[in-house]
Write an enzyme that holds these catalytic residues in place. Structure first.
Site, PDB file in Angstrom:
ATOM      1  N   ASP A 181       3.343  -4.596   7.839  1.00 35.32           N
ATOM      2  CA  ASP A 181       2.108  -3.843   7.666  1.00 35.32           C
ATOM      3  C   ASP A 181       0.969  -4.845   7.802  1.00 35.32           C
ATOM      4  O   ASP A 181       0.697  -5.608   6.882  1.00 35.32           O
ATOM      5  CB  ASP A 181       2.103  -3.167   6.285  1.00 35.32           C
ATOM      6  CG  ASP A 181       0.762  -2.530   5.955  1.00 35.32           C
ATOM      7  OD1 ASP A 181      -0.195  -2.702   6.746  1.00 35.32           O
ATOM      8  OD2 ASP A 181       0.663  -1.865   4.912  1.00 35.32           O
ATOM      9  N   CYS A 208      -4.835   2.541  -3.746  1.00 34.36           N
ATOM     10  CA  CYS A 208      -3.613   3.070  -3.121  1.00 34.36           C
ATOM     11  C   CYS A 208      -2.459   2.087  -3.277  1.00 34.36           C
ATOM     12  O   CYS A 208      -1.640   1.919  -2.374  1.00 34.36           O
ATOM     13  CB  CYS A 208      -3.818   3.409  -1.646  1.00 34.36           C
ATOM     14  SG  CYS A 208      -5.007   4.715  -1.390  1.00 34.36           S
ATOM     15  N   HIS A 224       0.877  -1.180   0.000  1.00 31.69           N
ATOM     16  CA  HIS A 224       0.000   0.000   0.000  1.00 31.69           C
ATOM     17  C   HIS A 224       0.911   1.227   0.000  1.00 31.69           C
ATOM     18  O   HIS A 224       2.040   1.167   0.504  1.00 31.69           O
ATOM     19  CB  HIS A 224      -0.840  -0.038   1.289  1.00 31.69           C
ATOM     20  CG  HIS A 224      -1.914   0.990   1.377  1.00 31.69           C
ATOM     21  ND1 HIS A 224      -1.669   2.302   1.711  1.00 31.69           N
ATOM     22  CD2 HIS A 224      -3.254   0.888   1.195  1.00 31.69           C
ATOM     23  CE1 HIS A 224      -2.812   2.959   1.731  1.00 31.69           C
ATOM     24  NE2 HIS A 224      -3.797   2.129   1.407  1.00 31.69           N
ATOM     25  N   GLN A 248      -4.146  -5.472   6.708  1.00 32.26           N
ATOM     26  CA  GLN A 248      -5.077  -6.431   6.117  1.00 32.26           C
ATOM     27  C   GLN A 248      -4.977  -7.816   6.753  1.00 32.26           C
ATOM     28  O   GLN A 248      -5.752  -8.696   6.405  1.00 32.26           O
ATOM     29  CB  GLN A 248      -4.835  -6.543   4.601  1.00 32.26           C
ATOM     30  CG  GLN A 248      -5.028  -5.257   3.827  1.00 32.26           C
ATOM     31  CD  GLN A 248      -6.483  -4.789   3.789  1.00 32.26           C
ATOM     32  OE1 GLN A 248      -7.407  -5.538   4.079  1.00 32.26           O
ATOM     33  NE2 GLN A 248      -6.676  -3.533   3.435  1.00 32.26           N
ATOM     34  N   LYS A 291     -10.429  -1.134  10.232  1.00 33.57           N
ATOM     35  CA  LYS A 291     -10.638  -2.303   9.375  1.00 33.57           C
ATOM     36  C   LYS A 291     -10.995  -3.538  10.195  1.00 33.57           C
ATOM     37  O   LYS A 291     -11.139  -4.634   9.655  1.00 33.57           O
ATOM     38  CB  LYS A 291      -9.380  -2.576   8.544  1.00 33.57           C
ATOM     39  CG  LYS A 291      -9.056  -1.482   7.511  1.00 33.57           C
ATOM     40  CD  LYS A 291      -7.918  -1.921   6.623  1.00 33.57           C
ATOM     41  CE  LYS A 291      -7.194  -0.755   5.959  1.00 33.57           C
ATOM     42  NZ  LYS A 291      -7.972  -0.089   4.922  1.00 33.57           N
TER      43      LYS A 291
END
Lengths: 424, 155
Positions: free
Chosen positions: A213, A379, A136, A216, A239
């Site tokens: 990261d 993104c 991202h 997700q 999220k």
């Protein structure tokens, strides 16, 4: 500081999709056309259950005060709730010490915190930071800024045409000069689940740190920072059922202690004189100013909700829905699906194109059917470049989605194809 | 899609016709001025090449890729401005922008097809798609050409 051992136990609940859906009243609403909402844009942000909404209300109604400063009852209660949320998040990701949880606004701020407080202190010109092509933008841009400012070298692990990373290249790209590998656990654009173990092993071999990261991954699958053996983990509350504006950086205590503060201000100092200040201990050193107490407390309620379901069960449910979606969409005339072909190595994200119809038009027509998907570059422009498309349409799933909703998407796409009837 | 009047407001048949069979797309001309336009967040791209002779648009070509609204609007734009003076073309750009703002079609000669885009005004997220070709034309006609974007930076 609340300890993990002192937290109340979370009772496990069976995975009952009907009950879960009742916890999300928004799923019952209609869109402008009158169709019932089919929410398939969960990689952008999830919906929030009544339990989280109630926690926000309860905090402001019954306990609201500023934290860490008063001796009065409300301030003490608010401080306890805030620190309890920190311990809940620590337990959720397998951290041993709640102080390793830094509350930020979101994943982006958490990554920028590492770029600012760790990298700007410890990296010099010529040092390498390795990211991947499927990141991202939030895990690319901070490192580009650091490259331009400090002369570090930014390298990318390439993406293969199937949306996976070129693991053969990992050995040559991560070198003795690599100081940090900043890598996503799961691509937001394609759903690719990254085999972190391969990357961590190589990073450890050359003495580089690993920042994951987890924007997700943490909402969708079991994540244990000890088992991963990484150094930093960044993720966002919004999220994973929590409000906007609350995120997390987890880091190893020794690293966090060695780092400089992020921003200067109240709450992050030990003493301030006219000439100089000394820094507070971790985590306060990184939480300058009044934090987002109410939303941190609500994040605590969100991780309780997910823990009650069990993250193994969350992953199992999403894998089933994704597997069904991959098969169902493949039958729709004109649809091509990007990324890994099986749900085993893919999170609950399906990016696709419909021959001859721009993703915007797909999204617009689906909206009249109540089906909410994301269209655009997500993104992740390097991914779009590698796929040689300007944009894709993306459906992404969460705990409350059903196979019937995938059917609504598929029949909506069939109608889009008929409506445009375009030959390329 | 008979049950969905909202959708037909947006995608009139004439719009789909321009999308399927764009006019003046990739036309071979010798441009005197050009501009590129993009909505980076959507991936819409339009390039406008104009051949000006004595202040009149003798020939025009557009190229690019994007959604049906952006490409159909650019196609209609080229049909409208071909053979008009720069001043008339810019008047058309203004009229189009007004239409996107007010949701009312202007009473302008030659604007009949373009007025079919009036429904776009109801879809805030699509106005920038429809405007891209027109803004790019205005940029091409302004001295120096260059690059425009109709994205507002939001995502």
């Amino acid at each position: 500081m609340t300890s993990i051992a002192g937290l109340p136990r979370v009772e496990h609940l069976p995975y009952d999709i009907a009950r879960i859906r009742r916890d999300f009243p928004i799923l019952k609403r209609e869109v402008a056309s009158g169709a019932q909402l089919v929410y398939l844009d969960n990689a952008a942000t999830s919906q929030r259950p009544v339990q989280v909404l109630a926690e926000i209300t309860r905090f402001y109604r019954d306990h609201n005060a500023n934290i860490h400063r008063g001796v009065h009852t409300l301030s003490v209660e608010a401080t306890e709730l805030y620190e309890q949320a920190r311990a809940k998040v620590a337990r959720f990701i397998g951290a041993s010490d709640p102080r390793e949880i830094i509350f930020t606004r979101n994943t982006t701020e958490a990554i920028n915190l590492v770029a600012h407080s760790w990298a700007r202190k410890f990296l010099k010109a010529g040092d390498e930071v390795v990211v991947s092509e499927i990141e991202h933008h939030s895990n690319i841009v901070p490192w580009q800024m650091l490259r331009d400012e400090r002369g570090i070298v930014l390298k990318y692990i390439p993406m293969l045409p199937d949306g996976t990373l070129d693991l053969d290249a990992v050995q040559s790209i991560i070198t003795e000069r690599t100081r940090l590998v900043a890598i996503t656990a799961m691509s937001n654009a394609l759903g690719t689940i990254v085999p972190l173990d391969v990357i961590v092993a190589r990073a450890k071999a050359v003495g580089a740190l690993v920042l994951v990261d987890g924007a997700q991954s943490v909402p969708h699958m079991p994540v244990d920072v000890q088992a991963l053996d990484v150094d930093f983990l960044a993720f966002s509350g919004h999220k994973m059922l929590a409000p906007f504006g609350i995120g997390v950086l987890w880091g190893r205590m020794a690293l966090l202690e060695s780092m400089d503060p992020f921003m200067g201000g109240g709450d992050m100092i030990l003493t301030v004189s006219m000439e100089q200040s000394t820094w507070a201990d971790v985590p306060a050193k990184f939480e300058a100013g009044t934090p987002n107490v109410g939303d941190a407390v609500a994040l605590g309620a969100a991780v309780d909700y997910l823990s009650a379901l069990g993250m193994d069960e969350v992953r199992r449910h999403e894998r089933e829905i994704t597997d069904y979606a991959l098969r169902r969409l493949a039958d729709v005339p004109g649809v091509s699906i990007f990324g890994v072909p099986d749900a085993e190595h893919r999170g609950g994200v399906v990016s696709f194109e419909l021959e001859g119809v721009h993703p915007h038009d797909i999204g617009q027509v689906l909206d009249t059917k109540g089906v909410a998907i994301r269209t655009g570059h997500h993104c992740a422009q390097p991914v779009m470049l590698a796929l040689n498309v300007p944009a894709t349409a993306r459906a992404s799933f969460y705990i409350y989605n059903t196979t019937a909703e995938v059917d609504a998407l598929a029949s909506g796409l069939e109608e889009v194809g008929r409506f445009f009837g375009v030959r390329k | 899609m008979a049950e969905s009047g909202l959708l037909e407001d947006l995608y009139r048949e004439i719009i789909l016709d321009h999308y399927r069979q764009p006019r003046n797309r990739n036309a071979t001309i010798e441009p005197t001025c050009s501009a590129d336009g993009a909505n980076p967040l959507c991936g819409d791209q339009v390039r406008v090449d104009v051949a000006l002779v004595d202040g009149v648009i003798e020939a025009i070509s557009f190229s690019g890729q994007g959604c049906s609204i952006s490409q159909a609007s650019a196609s209609m734009m080229t049909e409208y401005v071909k053979g008009r003076t720069v001043a008339e073309a810019l008047q058309g750009v203004d009229a189009f922008q007004q239409m996107m703002l007010t949701g009312e079609a202007p009473d302008l000669e030659g604007f009949d097809d373009i007025a079919s885009l009036v429904g776009v005004a109801k879809f805030a997220a699509r106005v920038k798609c429809a405007s891209l070709g027109w803004k790019t034309l205005a940029q091409a006609l302004a001295e120096g050409g260059g690059t425009v974007t109709t994205d507002d930076g939001s995502r």
